[in-house]
Design a protein around this motif. Structure first.
Motif, PDB file in Angstrom:
ATOM      1  N   PRO A 207     140.705  41.660  40.405  1.00  0.00           N
ATOM      2  CA  PRO A 207     141.861  41.943  39.547  1.00  0.00           C
ATOM      3  C   PRO A 207     142.798  42.958  40.201  1.00  0.00           C
ATOM      4  O   PRO A 207     142.379  43.768  41.031  1.00  0.00           O
ATOM      5  CB  PRO A 207     141.226  42.528  38.272  1.00  0.00           C
ATOM      6  N   ALA A 208     144.053  42.931  39.830  1.00  0.00           N
ATOM      7  CA  ALA A 208     145.012  43.906  40.332  1.00  0.00           C
ATOM      8  C   ALA A 208     144.654  45.298  39.817  1.00  0.00           C
ATOM      9  O   ALA A 208     144.234  45.468  38.672  1.00  0.00           O
ATOM     10  CB  ALA A 208     146.422  43.532  39.889  1.00  0.00           C
ATOM     11  N   THR A 209     144.804  46.297  40.667  1.00  0.00           N
ATOM     12  CA  THR A 209     144.562  47.690  40.282  1.00  0.00           C
ATOM     13  C   THR A 209     145.862  48.479  40.151  1.00  0.00           C
ATOM     14  O   THR A 209     145.928  49.442  39.398  1.00  0.00           O
ATOM     15  CB  THR A 209     143.672  48.398  41.311  1.00  0.00           C
ATOM     16  N   ARG A 210     146.868  48.107  40.908  1.00  0.00           N
ATOM     17  CA  ARG A 210     148.151  48.793  40.926  1.00  0.00           C
ATOM     18  C   ARG A 210     149.270  47.751  40.930  1.00  0.00           C
ATOM     19  O   ARG A 210     149.065  46.587  41.221  1.00  0.00           O
ATOM     20  CB  ARG A 210     148.307  49.657  42.186  1.00  0.00           C
ATOM     21  N   PHE A 211     150.483  48.226  40.663  1.00  0.00           N
ATOM     22  CA  PHE A 211     151.653  47.402  40.941  1.00  0.00           C
ATOM     23  C   PHE A 211     152.747  48.284  41.517  1.00  0.00           C
ATOM     24  O   PHE A 211     152.841  49.482  41.229  1.00  0.00           O
ATOM     25  CB  PHE A 211     152.153  46.656  39.697  1.00  0.00           C
ATOM     26  N   LEU A 212     153.538  47.687  42.369  1.00  0.00           N
ATOM     27  CA  LEU A 212     154.719  48.308  42.952  1.00  0.00           C
ATOM     28  C   LEU A 212     155.934  47.620  42.355  1.00  0.00           C
ATOM     29  O   LEU A 212     155.976  46.391  42.280  1.00  0.00           O
ATOM     30  CB  LEU A 212     154.726  48.136  44.468  1.00  0.00           C
ATOM     31  N   VAL A 213     156.905  48.403  41.922  1.00  0.00           N
ATOM     32  CA  VAL A 213     158.108  47.816  41.325  1.00  0.00           C
ATOM     33  C   VAL A 213     159.334  48.514  41.875  1.00  0.00           C
ATOM     34  O   VAL A 213     159.329  49.718  42.105  1.00  0.00           O
ATOM     35  CB  VAL A 213     158.082  47.892  39.779  1.00  0.00           C
ATOM     36  N   GLN A 214     160.363  47.720  42.109  1.00  0.00           N
ATOM     37  CA  GLN A 214     161.661  48.262  42.475  1.00  0.00           C
ATOM     38  C   GLN A 214     162.673  47.780  41.449  1.00  0.00           C
ATOM     39  O   GLN A 214     162.622  46.627  40.995  1.00  0.00           O
ATOM     40  CB  GLN A 214     162.074  47.802  43.871  1.00  0.00           C
ATOM     41  N   ALA A 215     163.575  48.674  41.064  1.00  0.00           N
ATOM     42  CA  ALA A 215     164.581  48.350  40.056  1.00  0.00           C
ATOM     43  C   ALA A 215     165.939  48.856  40.529  1.00  0.00           C
ATOM     44  O   ALA A 215     166.033  49.792  41.317  1.00  0.00           O
ATOM     45  CB  ALA A 215     164.210  48.989  38.714  1.00  0.00           C
ATOM     46  N   VAL A 216     166.995  48.220  40.016  1.00  0.00           N
ATOM     47  CA  VAL A 216     168.359  48.498  40.442  1.00  0.00           C
ATOM     48  C   VAL A 216     169.146  49.074  39.271  1.00  0.00           C
ATOM     49  O   VAL A 216     169.109  48.523  38.164  1.00  0.00           O
ATOM     50  CB  VAL A 216     169.051  47.217  40.955  1.00  0.00           C
ATOM     51  N   ARG A 217     169.862  50.146  39.516  1.00  0.00           N
ATOM     52  CA  ARG A 217     170.650  50.759  38.450  1.00  0.00           C
ATOM     53  C   ARG A 217     171.846  49.884  38.088  1.00  0.00           C
ATOM     54  O   ARG A 217     172.684  49.556  38.942  1.00  0.00           O
ATOM     55  CB  ARG A 217     171.150  52.144  38.870  1.00  0.00           C
ATOM     56  N   ASP A 218     171.905  49.469  36.827  1.00  0.00           N
ATOM     57  CA  ASP A 218     173.060  48.810  36.201  1.00  0.00           C
ATOM     58  C   ASP A 218     173.308  47.378  36.659  1.00  0.00           C
ATOM     59  O   ASP A 218     174.293  46.777  36.226  1.00  0.00           O
ATOM     60  CB  ASP A 218     174.349  49.617  36.425  1.00  0.00           C
ATOM     61  N   ARG A 219     172.436  46.811  37.488  1.00  0.00           N
ATOM     62  CA  ARG A 219     172.679  45.453  37.995  1.00  0.00           C
ATOM     63  C   ARG A 219     171.420  44.614  37.848  1.00  0.00           C
ATOM     64  O   ARG A 219     170.409  44.881  38.501  1.00  0.00           O
ATOM     65  CB  ARG A 219     173.128  45.496  39.456  1.00  0.00           C
ATOM     66  N   ASP A 220     171.495  43.612  37.003  1.00  0.00           N
ATOM     67  CA  ASP A 220     170.350  42.717  36.756  1.00  0.00           C
ATOM     68  C   ASP A 220     170.469  41.513  37.670  1.00  0.00           C
ATOM     69  O   ASP A 220     171.265  40.601  37.429  1.00  0.00           O
ATOM     70  CB  ASP A 220     170.326  42.297  35.289  1.00  0.00           C
ATOM     71  N   ARG A 221     169.663  41.513  38.717  1.00  0.00           N
ATOM     72  CA  ARG A 221     169.706  40.438  39.713  1.00  0.00           C
ATOM     73  C   ARG A 221     168.548  39.463  39.564  1.00  0.00           C
ATOM     74  O   ARG A 221     168.349  38.594  40.405  1.00  0.00           O
ATOM     75  CB  ARG A 221     169.690  41.047  41.115  1.00  0.00           C
ATOM     76  N   GLY A 222     167.765  39.617  38.498  1.00  0.00           N
ATOM     77  CA  GLY A 222     166.578  38.795  38.352  1.00  0.00           C
ATOM     78  C   GLY A 222     165.396  39.434  39.060  1.00  0.00           C
ATOM     79  O   GLY A 222     165.560  40.321  39.904  1.00  0.00           O
ATOM     80  N   LEU A 223     164.209  38.970  38.715  1.00  0.00           N
ATOM     81  CA  LEU A 223     162.974  39.576  39.227  1.00  0.00           C
ATOM     82  C   LEU A 223     162.281  38.647  40.210  1.00  0.00           C
ATOM     83  O   LEU A 223     161.973  37.499  39.890  1.00  0.00           O
ATOM     84  CB  LEU A 223     162.028  39.893  38.066  1.00  0.00           C
ATOM     85  N   ALA A 224     162.013  39.146  41.406  1.00  0.00           N
ATOM     86  CA  ALA A 224     161.234  38.422  42.411  1.00  0.00           C
ATOM     87  C   ALA A 224     159.816  38.985  42.412  1.00  0.00           C
ATOM     88  O   ALA A 224     159.636  40.201  42.557  1.00  0.00           O
ATOM     89  CB  ALA A 224     161.862  38.581  43.786  1.00  0.00           C
ATOM     90  N   VAL A 225     158.829  38.126  42.255  1.00  0.00           N
ATOM     91  CA  VAL A 225     157.425  38.543  42.285  1.00  0.00           C
ATOM     92  C   VAL A 225     156.856  38.181  43.652  1.00  0.00           C
ATOM     93  O   VAL A 225     156.774  37.005  44.005  1.00  0.00           O
ATOM     94  CB  VAL A 225     156.613  37.880  41.161  1.00  0.00           C
ATOM     95  N   ARG A 226     156.489  39.178  44.416  1.00  0.00           N
ATOM     96  CA  ARG A 226     155.988  38.969  45.769  1.00  0.00           C
ATOM     97  C   ARG A 226     154.521  38.527  45.742  1.00  0.00           C
ATOM     98  O   ARG A 226     153.812  38.713  44.748  1.00  0.00           O
ATOM     99  CB  ARG A 226     156.107  40.267  46.570  1.00  0.00           C
ATOM    100  N   PRO A 227     154.037  37.978  46.857  1.00  0.00           N
ATOM    101  CA  PRO A 227     152.616  37.646  46.951  1.00  0.00           C
ATOM    102  C   PRO A 227     151.758  38.896  46.765  1.00  0.00           C
ATOM    103  O   PRO A 227     152.209  40.018  47.051  1.00  0.00           O
ATOM    104  CB  PRO A 227     152.479  37.082  48.370  1.00  0.00           C
ATOM    105  N   PRO A 228     150.514  38.745  46.313  1.00  0.00           N
ATOM    106  CA  PRO A 228     149.643  39.913  46.128  1.00  0.00           C
ATOM    107  C   PRO A 228     149.444  40.684  47.430  1.00  0.00           C
ATOM    108  O   PRO A 228     149.407  40.109  48.515  1.00  0.00           O
ATOM    109  CB  PRO A 228     148.321  39.292  45.659  1.00  0.00           C
ATOM    110  N   LEU A 229     149.325  41.992  47.304  1.00  0.00           N
ATOM    111  CA  LEU A 229     149.010  42.840  48.438  1.00  0.00           C
ATOM    112  C   LEU A 229     147.509  43.131  48.378  1.00  0.00           C
ATOM    113  O   LEU A 229     147.024  43.738  47.424  1.00  0.00           O
ATOM    114  CB  LEU A 229     149.816  44.140  48.378  1.00  0.00           C
TER     115      LEU A 229
END
Length: 259
Positions: A207-229
Motif C-alpha cells: 500500500p502507499a505510505t506517502r504522497f507527493l503533490v504539486q499545486a498551482v496558485r490560481d490556475r486549474d490545469r487538471g490533475l496528472a497522476v504519475r506512476p507509483p514511486l
C-alpha cells in the motif's frame, strides 16, 4: 567549519552533490521524504527561475538539495525552532551556500511578518505529519514539533504557501497517504489547484505510505497522476533504481577506492 561539531550532533551526507547537514543524535532526524520531495519539486516544477521558499526547513536538507543537486534557488529556508535554526545556519556555511540559501527564523503562521507576499515561484514543505492529538506526543520538544501538528497544521502550511507564491507559482508537499483527500481539499479551497500527484510505496504491491503533490496558485490545469514511486528494490543499498540514483553519486564520480 568555523566551529566543531557538538558532542550531541552528527554530520551527515545525503544526495549526489555532497550535501551535508547537522543533526542532533537524539532529536528529530531527516528521512527519505526530504530527498523525494526535493526531487519531485525539481522535476515537476514549471522551470520558471526565481526565489523559492521552504516552510519548516529543519536541518535544511530540502533547501540544500534544491540548490546543490538540482541547481535551483535561491531558497529562503524558514524554521521555527531556535536550536534547529542554529544548526541550519551553520550548515549553510558548511555547504558554501551563503549566496543561495537564506535561513529565516520564525513561525510560518506569521508568514506576513517574515517575507513579502507573492514573490516566490515555488514553495516546498515536508511538514509535521501527525495530527496533534493522534497517538502519544514525544517527550522531546524538537521531535514533537517536527513530527506532530502542535505548532502548525496542514491548513497553516497551505495558507502560508498561498501568501508567498506569485500567481501561477507552485507548491510541492509530502504527506501520509491516509491524508490525501484532506490535503487536496485544503489546497483546492485555497485556490492552489493540484496539478501533479504521485503515491510513494515501500515495495511493489504494498500500500502507499506517502504522497507527493504539486499545486498551482490560481490556475486549474487538471490533475496528472504519475506512476507509483517504489522505494525499495534491487538497486544499490536495497533501493529501487530510481531512488538509488538520488542517494549517492555514480561510482565513476566518487574517486578512487580507499580500500
Amino acid at each position: 567549519m568555523s566551529e566543531p561539531i557538538a558532542p550531541d550532533e552528527t554530520l551527515d551526507s545525503i544526495g549526489t552533490a555532497g550535501v551535508r547537514v547537522l543533526q542532533r543524535r537524539s532529536g528529530y532526524r531527516f528521512t527519505l521524504d526530504a530527498v523525494l520531495l526535493a526531487h519531485f519539486a525539481a522535476t515537476e516544477g514549471t522551470g520558471t527561475p526565481g526565489p523559492m521558499l521552504e516552510l519548516g526547513a529543519g536541518s535544511g536538507v530540502v533547501s540544500f538539495l534544491l540548490v546543490k543537486q538540482f541547481h535551483l534557488g535561491p531558497v529562503d529556508s524558514l524554521e521555527l525552532q531556535p536550536a534547529v535554526f542554529a544548526r541550519l545556519q551553520r550548515a549553510v556555511a558548511l555547504n558554501a551556500c551563503e549566496s543561495h540559501v537564506r535561513p529565516l527564523l520564525g513561525d510560518l503562521r506569521r508568514i506576513r511578518e517574515l517575507v513579502p507576499g507573492g514573490q516566490h515561484v515555488h514553495v516546498v514543505s515536508n511538514p509535521p505529519f501527525r495530527i496533534a492529538n493522534a497517538g502519544v506526543r514525544s517527550p522531546d520538544d524538537e521531535r514533537a514539533v517536527s513530527k506532530s501538528e502542535v505548532a502548525c497544521d496542514a491548513s497553516d502550511v497551505i495558507a502560508a504557501a498561498r501568501y508567498a507564491l506569485m500567481p501561477g507559482g507552485t507548491v510541492s508537499l509530502v504527506y501520509p497517504a491516509s491524508r490525501v483527500a484532506e490535503v487536496l481539499g485544503l489546497l483546492t479551497q485555497a485556490k492552489l489547484y493540484p496539478s501533479v500527484l504521485r503515491f510513494v510505496h515501500s515495495h511493489v504491491g504494498s500500500p502507499a505510505t506517502r504522497f507527493l503533490v504539486q499545486a498551482v496558485r490560481d490556475r486549474d490545469r487538471g490533475l496528472a497522476v504519475r506512476p507509483p514511486l517504489i522505494v525499495h528494490g534491487e538497486g544499490p543499498g536495497g533501493y529501487s533504481a530510481e531512488v538509488a540514483a538520488l542517494m549517492e553519486p555514480p561510482l565513476a564520480e566518487r574517486g578512487p577506492s580507499r580500500d
